[in-house]
Write a protein that holds these residues in place. Structure first.
Motif: not given
Length: 264
Positions: A87-89, A92-93, A209-212
């Motif tokens: 997914t590009t962003n 949800a889910g 993605a909220g990754g480091e």
């Protein structure tokens, strides 16, 4: 009066044949009606006029840890989710597990873990020749090596304590998808080059993605290990800020960082 009678009689004559007209116009071609599959499928509907089925659309997904060609649906910087979709962003889910960093001409992809595993030795013993392990003695040759997981498997077959970097990659798994343990790999030099070339897109994907995040472009002392070997004593490492691959000794206190990739 005569005109009204003419229309009344015309209307009466048409009303006598509606069933005949409808019968002549009914569509009985299964494919025209949307029954396009010749095979029976789960939760499908059978065409009443023939051996065709209407099947629900199934979302295409990758098999994590394997190349199935799914990467044709993705681009570098996309998020790879735990369900095997790109997914590009963040959606949800869906649970992000990595960011796409390489896509080959065969539509096989590799995604970078959202976590840096820290600094460690590549090997604990010098001059250990790994059987059937290719040597890439020039940067140009090394940058054609994309076999991250093939390299990693050859490395770990030599023992559990001799090669910390490769074992750290293989033992990694995000807590959200523990079943991927054993499927993560130490990136090959060609994948490293792809990551250096696509730094901005990968940073953007990691942020979404909220990754480091990767080291900044001003950080020149953060070198990563690759799984591409030069000879029995040295391997290729790379630095995002330096934008180059360089030779690194396997031991003698040399440490590099490990950030695994997973094939899909």
């Amino acid at each position: 009066m005569n005109i009204n009678l003419k229309f009344l009689l015309l209307g009466t004559s048409l009303s006598l044949i509606p069933q005949y007209a409808a019968g002549q116009c009914a569509v009985t071609d299964c494919q025209q009606l949307g029954y396009t599959s010749l095979k029976k499928c789960d939760n499908g509907l059978k065409c009443p006029f023939g051996e065709y089925w209407a099947c629900p659309k199934v979302e295409e997904k990758a098999v994590l840890g394997e190349c199935t060609g799914y990467a044709k649906n993705c681009k570098i910087g996309d998020i790879l989710n735990g369900d095997g979709t790109c997914t590009t962003n963040k959606e949800a889910g869906k649970t992000p597990i990595g960011v796409v960093v390489y896509i080959g001409g065969d539509n096989c992809g590799q995604a970078l873990a959202l976590k840096d595993l820290g600094a460690m030795l590549w090997a604990t013993a010098e001059s250990v020749d790994i059987p059937d392990f290719p040597h890439y003695e020039s940067v140009s040759a090394a940058e054609q090596d994309f076999d991250s997981c093939g390299n990693t498997q050859k490395i770990i077959k030599q023992g559990t304590s001799t090669y910390p970097a490769a074992w750290a990659a293989v033992n990694y798994a995000p807590s959200s998808v523990p079943a991927t343990k054993g499927k993560w790999c130490l990136p090959a030099a060609g994948v490293a080059r792809s990551m250096m070339n696509n730094y901005s897109a990968i940073i953007s994907g990691l942020s979404k993605a909220g990754g480091e995040l990767l080291p900044g472009m001003s950080v020149h002392n953060h070198w990563y290990w690759s799984s591409s070997e030069i000879d029995i004593a040295t391997v290729w490492g790379w630095c995002y800020a330096c934008a180059r691959l360089d030779r690194y000794g396997k031991v003698y206190g040399t440490t590099g960082y490990v950030r695994p990739v997973i094939a899909f």
